[in-house]
Design an enzyme around this catalytic site. Structure first.
Site, PDB file in Angstrom:
ATOM      1  N   HIS A   1       0.836  -1.197   0.000  1.00 35.25           N
ATOM      2  CA  HIS A   1       0.000   0.000   0.000  1.00 35.25           C
ATOM      3  C   HIS A   1       0.874   1.252   0.000  1.00 35.25           C
ATOM      4  O   HIS A   1       2.090   1.186   0.198  1.00 35.25           O
ATOM      5  CB  HIS A   1      -0.926   0.025   1.217  1.00 35.25           C
ATOM      6  CG  HIS A   1      -2.131  -0.847   1.072  1.00 35.25           C
ATOM      7  ND1 HIS A   1      -2.115  -2.188   1.373  1.00 35.25           N
ATOM      8  CD2 HIS A   1      -3.400  -0.573   0.638  1.00 35.25           C
ATOM      9  CE1 HIS A   1      -3.305  -2.709   1.154  1.00 35.25           C
ATOM     10  NE2 HIS A   1      -4.102  -1.753   0.694  1.00 35.25           N
ATOM     11  N   LYS A  51      -0.434   4.778   4.624  1.00 40.47           N
ATOM     12  CA  LYS A  51      -1.167   3.761   5.377  1.00 40.47           C
ATOM     13  C   LYS A  51      -0.268   3.242   6.487  1.00 40.47           C
ATOM     14  O   LYS A  51       0.739   2.574   6.239  1.00 40.47           O
ATOM     15  CB  LYS A  51      -1.606   2.612   4.460  1.00 40.47           C
ATOM     16  CG  LYS A  51      -2.488   1.586   5.162  1.00 40.47           C
ATOM     17  CD  LYS A  51      -3.057   0.583   4.158  1.00 40.47           C
ATOM     18  CE  LYS A  51      -3.956  -0.433   4.828  1.00 40.47           C
ATOM     19  NZ  LYS A  51      -5.117   0.183   5.517  1.00 40.47           N
TER      20      LYS A  51
END
Length: 237
Positions: free
Chosen positions: A135, A139
């Protein structure tokens, strides 16, 4: 349908656009600087609130929305360990939460493939299985909620895996690795490796648009349903 937005970052703005394009009305937008609007008549008029915020505030947002009689669709992760049982109890008593670690239609299909493949692989112990998720650098939680959901599906269907775990070499656990780089929306890869060959399945999101559309579809579904709802309720795979 009248929709309230809780959280107005990149995802919130994309959800707003898709909701308007589908003919829905955005009656309230709540972000960090206008929390008092939970008490506004505009927020209370919403059929459904779509919530994408941080793990530490998500559960509190559910409580505020429920107090106004507003159903919630949420993609926030990381709150389940502390508040999961409280949410189940509230939904059993009449509140409504549609929760998903990932609202992408493609991920729902990928999840169905994952469950089916795991059931097959339960009969072939020569294959070891591991997972990797990637990701964007913003995040902070890991592994991703989607990875946890996929990992739990694998553990449920493969007897030789007791649980999932990060940073492990113990074969009784499903190893789940995470990578954070650039602005990657989300890549989830599951590998079944043996001495003879390697079988890999991957879901690679091109953008957040699929997540946002799925959240709006979930809101449309939630308007006419109640209780604790999930993607499996909406997509009968």
């Amino acid at each position: 349908m009248k929709i309230a937005l809780i959280g107005y970052g990149k995802m919130g703005k994309m959800i707003e656009q898709i909701a308007r394009d589908r003919g829905h009305e955005i009656v309230s937008i709540i972000d960090i600087d206008n929390q008092q609007d939970f008490d506004s008549p505009e927020f209370a008029s919403a059929d459904v609130a779509i919530e994408f915020t941080a793990p530490q505030v998500a559960y509190g947002n559910y409580l505020k929305a429920w107090a106004k009689g507003v159903k919630v669709v949420s993609g926030s992760t990381g709150w389940m360990t502390e508040h999961g049982e409280d949410v189940k109890k509230a939904c059993a008593e009449g509140k409504t939460l549609f929760w998903a670690s990932n609202f992408s239609i493609g991920v729902a299909i990928f999840s169905a493939v994952n469950r089916y493949l795991a059931k097959i692989m339960n009969e072939f112990p020569q294959y070891d299985v591991e997972m990797e998720e990637t990701h964007h650098v913003h995040k902070l939680d890991h592994p991703s909620g989607t990875a946890i959901t996929l990992a739990e599906e694998i553990v449920e269907n493969i007897d030789r895996k007791e649980a999932w775990k990060e940073d492990t070499t113990d074969k009784k656990y499903l190893r789940v690795d995470h990578i954070r780089r650039g602005e990657v929306p989300g890549i989830h890869t599951i590998r079944y490796d043996s001495d003879a060959d390697l079988i890999t399945i991957t879901h690679d999101a091109h953008s957040r648009k699929g997540f946002a559309l799925g959240a709006v579809l979930a809101a449309e579904y939630t308007k006419d349903h109640q209780g604790l709802l999930t993607i499996s309720d909406m997509f009968k795979f």
